[in-house]
Design a protein around this motif. Structure first.
Motif, mmCIF file in Angstrom:
data_model
loop_
_atom_site.group_PDB
_atom_site.id
_atom_site.type_symbol
_atom_site.label_atom_id
_atom_site.label_comp_id
_atom_site.label_asym_id
_atom_site.label_seq_id
_atom_site.Cartn_x
_atom_site.Cartn_y
_atom_site.Cartn_z
ATOM 1 N N ASN A 1 53.976 75.237 88.541
ATOM 2 C CA ASN A 1 53.891 74.854 87.128
ATOM 3 C C ASN A 1 55.019 73.869 86.799
ATOM 4 O O ASN A 1 55.823 74.087 85.897
ATOM 5 C CB ASN A 1 53.933 76.087 86.225
ATOM 6 N N ILE A 2 55.056 72.773 87.525
ATOM 7 C CA ILE A 2 56.149 71.798 87.456
ATOM 8 C C ILE A 2 56.446 71.330 86.033
ATOM 9 O O ILE A 2 57.599 71.191 85.647
ATOM 10 C CB ILE A 2 55.826 70.581 88.350
ATOM 11 N N PHE A 3 55.413 71.074 85.235
ATOM 12 C CA PHE A 3 55.611 70.539 83.885
ATOM 13 C C PHE A 3 55.760 71.639 82.835
ATOM 14 O O PHE A 3 55.789 71.361 81.647
ATOM 15 C CB PHE A 3 54.467 69.594 83.528
ATOM 16 N N ASP A 4 55.845 72.898 83.278
ATOM 17 C CA ASP A 4 56.050 74.062 82.409
ATOM 18 C C ASP A 4 55.006 74.124 81.282
ATOM 19 O O ASP A 4 55.313 74.382 80.128
ATOM 20 C CB ASP A 4 57.466 74.067 81.836
ATOM 21 N N LYS A 5 53.750 73.886 81.641
ATOM 22 C CA LYS A 5 52.659 73.900 80.681
ATOM 23 C C LYS A 5 52.289 75.350 80.353
ATOM 24 O O LYS A 5 52.217 76.202 81.232
ATOM 25 C CB LYS A 5 51.454 73.176 81.266
ATOM 26 N N HIS A 6 52.055 75.624 79.071
ATOM 27 C CA HIS A 6 51.612 76.954 78.644
ATOM 28 C C HIS A 6 50.103 77.031 78.828
ATOM 29 O O HIS A 6 49.375 76.136 78.406
ATOM 30 C CB HIS A 6 51.963 77.199 77.175
ATOM 31 N N PRO B 1 55.652 80.888 83.941
ATOM 32 C CA PRO B 1 56.398 79.670 83.595
ATOM 33 C C PRO B 1 56.817 78.927 84.873
ATOM 34 O O PRO B 1 56.579 79.404 85.983
ATOM 35 C CB PRO B 1 57.622 80.204 82.849
ATOM 36 N N ARG B 2 57.480 77.790 84.710
ATOM 37 C CA ARG B 2 57.955 77.022 85.864
ATOM 38 C C ARG B 2 58.848 77.911 86.726
ATOM 39 O O ARG B 2 59.684 78.663 86.223
ATOM 40 C CB ARG B 2 58.742 75.815 85.386
ATOM 41 N N ASN B 3 58.651 77.845 88.035
ATOM 42 C CA ASN B 3 59.512 78.587 88.949
ATOM 43 C C ASN B 3 59.601 77.837 90.265
ATOM 44 O O ASN B 3 58.715 77.065 90.624
ATOM 45 C CB ASN B 3 59.024 80.030 89.143
ATOM 46 N N VAL B 4 60.720 78.046 90.961
ATOM 47 C CA VAL B 4 61.012 77.353 92.207
ATOM 48 C C VAL B 4 61.499 78.369 93.221
ATOM 49 O O VAL B 4 62.245 79.286 92.874
ATOM 50 C CB VAL B 4 62.100 76.266 91.981
ATOM 51 N N ALA B 5 61.054 78.217 94.480
ATOM 52 C CA ALA B 5 61.497 79.112 95.554
ATOM 53 C C ALA B 5 61.877 78.274 96.768
ATOM 54 O O ALA B 5 61.180 77.332 97.135
ATOM 55 C CB ALA B 5 60.387 80.078 95.925
ATOM 56 N N LEU B 6 63.001 78.603 97.372
ATOM 57 C CA LEU B 6 63.479 77.952 98.588
ATOM 58 C C LEU B 6 63.455 78.983 99.709
ATOM 59 O O LEU B 6 63.996 80.085 99.566
ATOM 60 C CB LEU B 6 64.893 77.409 98.406
#
Length: 55
Positions: free
Chosen positions: A22-27, A44-49
């Motif tokens: 959800n890169i653009f944090d769109k609802h 919501p926007r989330n990132v995992a490494l």
């Protein structure tokens, strides 16, 4: 909703991976039910490494 993945091999045994959701944090609605109580928002926007190693 847009997602992205980026991978990199460090050496023959190790690799890194970056996932972005959800890169653009769109609802948006993840689930829509028959009544107003059945509506659920998506994540919501989330990132995992991730670091992976093999031997």
């Amino acid at each position: 909703m847009y997602n992205a993945l980026l991978g990199y091999r460090v050496n023959k045994n190790d690799s890194l991976q970056l996932n972005a959701n959800n890169i653009f944090d769109k609802h948006y609605y993840k689930k829509v039910g028959a009544t107003a109580t059945g509506y659920y928002y998506g994540d919501p926007r989330n990132v995992a490494l991730t670091l992976r190693g093999s031997f």
